[in-house]
Design a protein around this motif. Structure first.
Motif, short mmCIF file in Angstrom:
data_model
loop_
_atom_site.label_atom_id
_atom_site.label_comp_id
_atom_site.label_asym_id
_atom_site.label_seq_id
_atom_site.Cartn_x
_atom_site.Cartn_y
_atom_site.Cartn_z
N LEU A 125 73.06 33.73 45.07
CA LEU A 125 72.80 33.13 43.76
C LEU A 125 71.33 32.75 43.62
O LEU A 125 70.79 32.62 42.52
CB LEU A 125 73.65 31.87 43.58
CG LEU A 125 75.14 32.07 43.33
CD1 LEU A 125 75.83 30.72 43.33
CD2 LEU A 125 75.34 32.75 41.97
N LEU A 126 70.70 32.57 44.78
CA LEU A 126 69.30 32.15 44.80
C LEU A 126 68.41 33.12 44.02
O LEU A 126 67.45 32.69 43.37
CB LEU A 126 68.84 32.07 46.26
CG LEU A 126 67.68 31.14 46.59
CD1 LEU A 126 67.93 29.73 46.14
CD2 LEU A 126 67.43 31.16 48.09
N PHE A 128 69.00 34.76 41.32
CA PHE A 128 69.06 34.48 39.88
C PHE A 128 68.39 33.14 39.57
O PHE A 128 67.70 33.00 38.56
CB PHE A 128 70.51 34.46 39.40
CG PHE A 128 71.22 35.75 39.69
CD1 PHE A 128 71.02 36.87 38.89
CD2 PHE A 128 72.06 35.86 40.79
CE1 PHE A 128 71.65 38.07 39.18
CE2 PHE A 128 72.69 37.05 41.07
CZ PHE A 128 72.49 38.17 40.26
N PHE A 129 68.61 32.17 40.46
CA PHE A 129 68.02 30.85 40.23
C PHE A 129 66.50 30.88 40.36
O PHE A 129 65.79 30.17 39.65
CB PHE A 129 68.62 29.82 41.20
CG PHE A 129 70.04 29.41 40.83
CD1 PHE A 129 70.60 29.79 39.61
CD2 PHE A 129 70.79 28.65 41.69
CE1 PHE A 129 71.88 29.41 39.27
CE2 PHE A 129 72.09 28.26 41.36
CZ PHE A 129 72.62 28.64 40.14
N VAL A 130 66.00 31.72 41.28
CA VAL A 130 64.54 31.86 41.42
C VAL A 130 63.97 32.43 40.12
O VAL A 130 62.94 31.96 39.63
CB VAL A 130 64.19 32.77 42.62
CG1 VAL A 130 62.74 33.24 42.54
CG2 VAL A 130 64.39 32.03 43.93
N SER A 132 65.20 32.19 37.03
CA SER A 132 65.21 31.23 35.92
C SER A 132 64.22 30.10 36.15
O SER A 132 63.53 29.65 35.23
CB SER A 132 66.62 30.67 35.70
OG SER A 132 67.06 30.02 36.87
N ALA A 133 64.08 29.66 37.41
CA ALA A 133 63.12 28.58 37.71
C ALA A 133 61.70 29.08 37.52
O ALA A 133 60.85 28.35 37.00
CB ALA A 133 63.32 28.08 39.13
N ALA B 295 67.20 26.34 52.05
CA ALA B 295 67.44 27.27 50.95
C ALA B 295 68.28 26.67 49.82
O ALA B 295 68.27 27.17 48.70
CB ALA B 295 68.10 28.53 51.48
N LEU B 298 66.87 24.93 45.78
CA LEU B 298 66.84 25.48 44.41
C LEU B 298 68.25 25.66 43.86
O LEU B 298 68.47 25.49 42.65
CB LEU B 298 66.09 26.82 44.40
CG LEU B 298 65.79 27.35 43.01
CD1 LEU B 298 64.83 26.43 42.28
CD2 LEU B 298 65.20 28.74 43.05
N LEU B 299 69.20 25.99 44.74
CA LEU B 299 70.59 26.16 44.27
C LEU B 299 71.10 24.84 43.66
O LEU B 299 71.77 24.85 42.62
CB LEU B 299 71.49 26.57 45.43
CG LEU B 299 71.23 27.96 46.02
CD1 LEU B 299 72.01 28.15 47.31
CD2 LEU B 299 71.61 29.05 45.03
N GLU B 302 68.61 23.79 40.41
CA GLU B 302 68.81 24.61 39.21
C GLU B 302 70.14 24.28 38.53
O GLU B 302 70.23 24.25 37.30
CB GLU B 302 68.77 26.09 39.57
CG GLU B 302 67.41 26.74 39.41
CD GLU B 302 66.87 26.68 37.99
OE1 GLU B 302 65.97 25.85 37.75
OE2 GLU B 302 67.34 27.44 37.13
N ARG B 306 70.63 22.86 34.76
CA ARG B 306 71.49 23.48 33.74
C ARG B 306 72.41 22.49 33.05
O ARG B 306 72.76 22.67 31.89
CB ARG B 306 72.33 24.59 34.37
CG ARG B 306 71.48 25.80 34.60
CD ARG B 306 72.22 26.91 35.23
NE ARG B 306 71.24 27.96 35.51
CZ ARG B 306 71.53 29.23 35.57
NH1 ARG B 306 72.76 29.63 35.38
NH2 ARG B 306 70.59 30.12 35.83
N PHE B 323 60.10 24.80 44.75
CA PHE B 323 61.39 24.93 44.05
C PHE B 323 61.75 23.63 43.33
O PHE B 323 62.21 23.64 42.19
CB PHE B 323 62.49 25.31 45.04
CG PHE B 323 62.29 26.64 45.68
CD1 PHE B 323 62.00 27.76 44.91
CD2 PHE B 323 62.38 26.80 47.05
CE1 PHE B 323 61.80 29.00 45.50
CE2 PHE B 323 62.18 28.04 47.64
CZ PHE B 323 61.90 29.13 46.86
N ALA B 326 59.56 23.15 40.33
CA ALA B 326 59.95 24.02 39.22
C ALA B 326 61.21 23.53 38.52
O ALA B 326 61.34 23.66 37.30
CB ALA B 326 60.15 25.45 39.71
N ALA B 327 62.13 22.95 39.28
CA ALA B 327 63.45 22.65 38.70
C ALA B 327 63.69 21.17 38.39
O ALA B 327 64.62 20.86 37.65
CB ALA B 327 64.55 23.16 39.64
#
Lengths: 278, 399
Positions: A125-126, A128-130, A132-133, B295, B298-299, B302, B306, B323, B326-327
């Motif tokens: 999933l990372l 896709f998240f990278v 969008s971020a 890792a 960001l998961l 993000e 959302r 990360f 950014a988020a």
């Protein structure tokens, strides 16, 4: 006493570990490893608490049919299934001396065919998240974000074949682009009648453009002249500004750890010990 | 036709003769490696011996093989000498080998054998023993600099204890904590606090838990809901103590529920799946990520982004900072995470430690400035003394 004893232990162990860093002689050389093993043993015992808490919370959710109890049911099914096939070594050779990963073990099969694919899916999933971020981070909202965007674009270009191909087929294109950008900025200064910035930016723009043209003349005459390439620029960004920033953060982290550790060893910071009363 | 035939005969019969003679001539044996020494490797716990020799001048040397034999030592004086055992082989030009599995207090014999294509020559036998040192001299400057910083930290803690006012700059991320908790209270949604995925032996987890204390006190005062999913059992038990204490200090012990801090799993992505599921189902108004992340940073961030939560993150993992930047709405970068508890507590002693940290920054800045100037001038002037200053800074002081 509930606080004094842990504080004393923290102080003594902290000071010993400080000595350990500078004394290679026994018994100090083995201390770090021994204490790590001791911690692992403690953590292994504590795992029972964690597993018990997990079961308690989810079983309560299921029994009360709270919203989302279905997820709890799946969690508990997975938890108890893995626990059972692991404890009883289903499918594999039983006995303490045989490993859980032995041939035919259901535990290993569940790990390989359920757990690993699920983990890989979550990790994937990372990507896709990278995306969008990055989209959010690289919007040129202000000056800093614009610099970040330009740097990111150069790195994206340079790390692909496009970057190398671009400057190989159009040598000096980076200098021309940079010179044109500076000339535009100089023109803006001229229109605003800001003479000092105009002189500075204009001089740099003239130098960059003149150097590029001189380079073209040398190259046209069969000579050798260095013109910047995208991969070289990427390398410079990574090795100079990026690394400098990263090192600054690392130095700050090191100093922060020293300060935090001293606060813990000296007992100045004690909020992690929790309540003083039972 | 006679000439070609004669040439062919000469090449076939006569020409190989000297060649064959050369092949059967006895090869010159290499001179044995000279200057063989067995030296204790310094600054270690006594487990390594370095064997040095001088490269043989013989051009045909293909390799050097190092052998050792164990002699009776202090710990086992009655033990017999063991037969020669090969430690390894190095190519020509190499002049040392480190025997890194030596036993402390045992004397060993060593010899180096130079080998050519068809002969070999043994060096003279030397003996050596590994000894443990009481101080690692390579860390001398670390001790000096670290010691200086520690002294200044203690000095400023003392000064702060005596009532000296200390200025600490504002940290936007921490200033926003109250606002974020207030928002959660108004919206009637929970605050999620994630203390990283490492255990209690990680200083970032400790920093995260000290922050949890402050955050949960504010939450208790506002009577908001707190949810702390953890990935380690020891973090769970410590976190519960911290939250319980915070609720006691806020005067709301009745609102404390130990299941606010609950365990999910030790597995990294299992934990991510669990927390993300919670975020999507409960839609918390505020998410705080304080601790060591990999890792999953960001998961988590993000997903929080959302659902529209205010997000404040803090970590000392440089690779994860971009990360979070950014988020999240606010990010505590590296040292700010460790400074957070001191900053929020307002305790003069803790603030004093931050001032001591600043002295460390001054030392580092001075060294960087000196190194940059010395390196630039050394490049321009070719001065050896300036280069030695640069080498000292790079190789001795900040190795």
């Amino acid at each position: 006493m509930r606080r004094q004893i842990p504080l004393l232990i923290t102080f003594v162990v902290g000071v010993i570990m400080l000595f350990e860093a500078f004394i290679p002689h026994p018994p100090f050389d083995q201390l770090n490893e021994s204490l790590s093993i001791t911690f692992d043993v403690l953590a292994a015992f504590a795992f029972v608490l964690g597993g018990g808490n997990l079961a308690k919370i989810h079983l309560a959710k299921i029994s009360r049919s709270q919203p989302g109890w279905g997820y709890s049911a799946v969690t508990m099914a997975g938890f108890f299934a893995m626990l059972a096939i692991g404890l009883f070594k289903v499918g594999g050779p039983s006995g303490v001396k045989h490993a859980l990963e032995a041939e035919g073990s259901w535990f290993q099969a569940a790990y390989d065919y359920c757990f690993l694919p699920l983990s890989a899916t979550t990790f994937s999933l990372l990507a896709f998240f990278v995306a969008s971020a990055s989209y959010r981070a690289f919007r040129a909202k202000n000056r800093e974000a614009t610099v970040l965007l330009i740097a990111a674009l150069i790195i994206l270009l340079g790390r692909t074949l496009v970057g190398a191909a671009l400057t190989e087929t159009l040598p000096g294109s980076l200098e021309l682009l940079f010179g044109a950008l500076l000339a535009y900025l100089a023109w803006e200064q001229f229109r605003s009648k800001r003479w000092i910035p105009l002189a500075l930016i204009g001089t740099v723009a003239a130098f960059v453009l003149a150097r590029t043209l001189y380079g073209y003349l040398i190259l046209a005459g069969g000579g050798d002249f260095y013109l910047l390439t995208v991969p070289d620029l990427v390398n410079w960004i990574m090795v100079v500004p990026q690394l400098a920033g990263q090192r600054a953060i690392m130095i700050g982290i090191c100093l922060g750890i020293i300060s935090m550790s001293l606060r813990l060893i000296l007992g100045v910071e004690r909020s992690y010990l929790g309540s003083d009363t039972d | 036709m006679k000439l070609p035939c004669a040439l062919a005969l000469w090449f076939a019969v006569l020409a190989p003769v000297p060649l064959l003679e050369a092949q059967h001539a006895p090869a010159e044996a290499p001179s044995p490696p000279s200057g063989v020494q067995a030296l204790d490797v310094p600054n270690d716990s006594g487990h390594a011996i370095e064997i040095r020799w001088k490269d043989s001048p013989h051009p045909g040397v293909l390799s050097y093989e190092v052998f050792r034999s164990r002699l009776p030592g202090e710990t086992d004086p009655g033990a017999p000498e063991t037969p020669w055992m090969s430690l390894g082989t190095v190519g020509p030009g190499e002049e040392s080998w480190t025997f890194s599995s030596a036993e402390r207090g045992i004397r060993y014999s060593f010899k180096v054998v130079a080998t050519t294509a068809d002969s070999s020559a043994d060096s003279k036998i030397v003996t050596g023993e590994s000894r443990a040192q009481w101080f690692d001299r390579e860390k001398f400057w670390i001790l000096v600099i670290g010691g200086t910083i520690c002294l200044f930290v203690i000095l400023f803690i003392q000064l702060a204890t005596r009532g000296r006012k200390l200025f600490v700059r504002k940290i936007a991320g921490l200033e926003a904590v109250d606002e974020a908790v207030g928002r959660a209270t108004e919206m009637g949604r929970p605050v999620v606090f994630v203390p990283g995925i490492m255990d209690m032996d990680n200083v970032q987890t400790l920093a995260g838990l000290t922050l949890l204390g402050y955050v949960s006190r504010t939450i208790a005062e506002y009577d908001a809901r707190l949810d702390v999913p953890v990935s380690r059992s020891l973090v769970m038990t410590t976190g519960r103590e911290v939250v319980k204490q915070a609720y006691l200090e806020a005067g709301r012990p009745e609102s404390y529920n130990e299941d606010m801090v609950h365990y999910l799993t030790d597995e990294q992505f299992g934990y991510v799946a669990g927390v993300n599921g919670m975020l999507l189902r409960d839609e918390p108004a505020t998410c705080l990520y304080m601790g060591a992340f990999f890792a999953e940073s960001l998961l988590l961030a993000e997903t929080g982004n959302r659902i529209g939560a205010i997000q404040i993150a803090g970590t000392a993992m440089p690779s994860q900072l971009p990360f979070f930047v950014a988020a999240c709405d606010y990010t505590l970068m590296g040292e700010e995470l460790f400074a957070a508890s001191a900053y929020l507590s307002g305790d003069p002693k803790q603030l004093g430690s931050l001032k001591g940290q600043d002295v460390g920054k001054l030392i580092v800045m001075g060294a960087i400035l000196l190194g940059s100037v010395a390196a630039t001038l050394a490049l321009w002037t070719g001065s050896g003394s300036l280069q030695s200053v640069v080498d000292f800074l790079k190789l001795e002081m900040f190795v």
